[in-house]
Motif scaffolding. Structure first.
Motif, PDB file in Angstrom:
ATOM      1  N   VAL A   4       4.857   1.658   1.040  1.00  0.00           N
ATOM      2  CA  VAL A   4       4.033   1.551   2.230  1.00  0.00           C
ATOM      3  C   VAL A   4       4.373   0.253   2.929  1.00  0.00           C
ATOM      4  CG1 VAL A   4       1.689   1.557   3.126  1.00  0.00           C
ATOM      5  CG2 VAL A   4       2.200   2.749   0.989  1.00  0.00           C
ATOM      6  N   VAL A  18      -4.789   2.373   0.259  1.00  0.00           N
ATOM      7  CA  VAL A  18      -3.706   3.224  -0.222  1.00  0.00           C
ATOM      8  C   VAL A  18      -3.656   3.209  -1.741  1.00  0.00           C
ATOM      9  CG1 VAL A  18      -1.215   3.583  -0.245  1.00  0.00           C
ATOM     10  CG2 VAL A  18      -2.360   2.903   1.865  1.00  0.00           C
ATOM     11  N   TYR A  70      -0.585   7.986   7.418  1.00  0.00           N
ATOM     12  CA  TYR A  70       0.490   7.812   6.435  1.00  0.00           C
ATOM     13  C   TYR A  70       0.563   9.018   5.501  1.00  0.00           C
ATOM     14  CZ  TYR A  70       3.160   6.090   2.480  1.00  0.00           C
ATOM     15  OH  TYR A  70       4.090   5.972   1.477  1.00  0.00           O
ATOM     16  N   ASN A  71      -0.597   9.393   4.940  1.00  0.00           N
ATOM     17  CA  ASN A  71      -0.619  10.487   3.970  1.00  0.00           C
ATOM     18  C   ASN A  71      -0.231  11.814   4.594  1.00  0.00           C
ATOM     19  OD1 ASN A  71      -1.333   8.874   1.826  1.00  0.00           O
ATOM     20  ND2 ASN A  71      -3.519   9.261   1.994  1.00  0.00           N
ATOM     21  N   GLN A  74       3.471  11.987   4.637  1.00  0.00           N
ATOM     22  CA  GLN A  74       4.051  12.184   3.309  1.00  0.00           C
ATOM     23  C   GLN A  74       3.816  13.595   2.791  1.00  0.00           C
ATOM     24  OE1 GLN A  74       5.914   9.741   1.480  1.00  0.00           O
ATOM     25  NE2 GLN A  74       5.917   8.984   3.587  1.00  0.00           N
ATOM     26  N   ASP A  80       7.595   9.496   8.408  1.00  0.00           N
ATOM     27  CA  ASP A  80       7.300   8.286   7.652  1.00  0.00           C
ATOM     28  C   ASP A  80       6.530   7.351   8.572  1.00  0.00           C
ATOM     29  OD1 ASP A  80       8.524   8.950   5.231  1.00  0.00           O
ATOM     30  OD2 ASP A  80      10.482   8.264   5.930  1.00  0.00           O
ATOM     31  N   ALA A  81       5.477   6.755   8.056  1.00  0.00           N
ATOM     32  CA  ALA A  81       4.641   5.875   8.871  1.00  0.00           C
ATOM     33  C   ALA A  81       4.766   4.434   8.405  1.00  0.00           C
ATOM     34  CB  ALA A  81       3.184   6.317   8.813  1.00  0.00           C
ATOM     35  N   THR A  82       4.892   3.553   9.364  1.00  0.00           N
ATOM     36  CA  THR A  82       4.849   2.116   9.122  1.00  0.00           C
ATOM     37  C   THR A  82       3.502   1.619   9.632  1.00  0.00           C
ATOM     38  OG1 THR A  82       7.250   1.803   9.319  1.00  0.00           O
ATOM     39  CG2 THR A  82       5.857  -0.117   9.736  1.00  0.00           C
ATOM     40  N   LEU A  83       2.730   0.971   8.771  1.00  0.00           N
ATOM     41  CA  LEU A  83       1.378   0.530   9.103  1.00  0.00           C
ATOM     42  C   LEU A  83       1.361  -0.966   9.373  1.00  0.00           C
ATOM     43  CD1 LEU A  83      -0.565   2.422   6.250  1.00  0.00           C
ATOM     44  CD2 LEU A  83       0.355   3.333   8.395  1.00  0.00           C
TER      45      LEU A  83
END
Length: 295
Positions: A4, A18, A70-71, A74, A80-83
């Motif tokens: 993450v 997370v 994010y989930n 996935q 794909d997530a960048t937080l």
């Protein structure tokens, strides 16, 4: 453990959320439940930049919203997530330290950002160009409308700004005005959600495609000084174009509990897919419904 990417010290709350989700899954597995099976990613996986910076009111739901985005990526294998809780990556300039830039993303998500974000003039131009010229997407969640009041082009891109929430958090009577749009097709014609509905200003339905709205015939206007719209037109979600890019916004998602609601999660999942160009849905404006609906 999935990797993450979270920026800034203040993002520890998101990271811990997370970790909590991962630990819960592990405990469930230890009790005999089958572990979740990740879906195989097909072809080019989209990249989503999730921004949760706040310079004003801090929403408790921000961590839940960021983790949900994010989930969903996935679990579906679609992105794909960048937080991030800072705005450093909102630039097209090359960044050192293996940091990404807007050139590496397909979509920006603002999760209840508030106040004047930490963006210089070049960053603002880059973000507008990302959507308007590059044809990338933007999804605004709840307080994304309570952001960047001193940046007129931002209001033009998202569709307006926050102007109070006349009924605070309440059982909102909602009409589905666009049942063919993928992000709201799972909702019935009329329904109720417990949430905080924003009243937009510098907003007009002839500039957006209203997807969800409050049922004006089921609202209490008595002695409510927060009601500023004399037309009583309160949009709950809309889609629009900004140049070549797709834009989606919804006021839903104020509470932490909202992110446990399958209807809300599906709405934003489908909204992100649409903004990424994976599905089709209209952005053409339409007249306001002539009569209110009753669930």
């Amino acid at each position: 453990m999935p990797k993450v990417r979270i920026g800034s010290v203040s993002a520890i709350c998101v990271f811990m959320a997370v970790i909590f989700c991962l630990v819960a899954s592990a405990l469930s597995f230890g009790q005999g439940a089958l572990p979740p099976v990740p879906r195989t990613k097909q072809g080019h996986v989209k990249r989503v930049l999730v921004i949760g910076q706040t310079k004003g009111f801090e929403h408790d739901s921000i961590s839940a919203a960021m983790v949900a985005v994010y989930n969903m990526g996935q679990e579906s294998g679609l992105w794909d997530a960048t937080l991030r809780t800072d705005t450093e990556l909102l630039t097209k300039k090359h960044l050192d330290r293996n940091a990404k830039s807007l050139n590496d993303f397909d979509l920006i998500v603002f999760t209840s950002t508030t106040g004047e974000l930490d963006m210089d003039a070049d960053q603002k131009l880059d973000m507008l160009s990302f959507v308007h010229d590059d044809g990338k997407g933007f999804v605004g969640i709840h307080a994304a409308l309570d952001t960047n009041y001193n940046w007129p082009e931002y209001g033009e891109m998202i569709g307006g700004w926050f102007d109070q929430h006349p009924w605070m958090t309440f059982n909102a009577p909602i009409i589905n005005e666009a049942p063919d749009f993928p992000a709201v097709s799972h909702f019935p014609k009329a329904f109720v959600k417990y949430d905080e509905i924003y009243q937009p200003k510098a907003w007009s339905r002839d500039k957006v495609n209203v997807l969800l709205s409050l049922d004006p015939g089921r609202l209490d206007y008595n002695n409510n000084p927060r009601v500023h719209r004399t037309d009583h037109d309160f949009a709950v979600a809309w889609s629009k174009m900004y140049g070549k890019g797709r834009v989606f916004y919804s006021t839903l998602g104020h509470t932490e509990e909202a992110w446990q609601d399958p209807d809300i999660r599906k709405m934003y999942f489908e909204a992100i897919k649409w903004a990424l160009g994976m599905t089709d849905g209209s952005t053409s404006s339409h007249p306001r419904p002539a009569t209110s609906a009753t669930p």
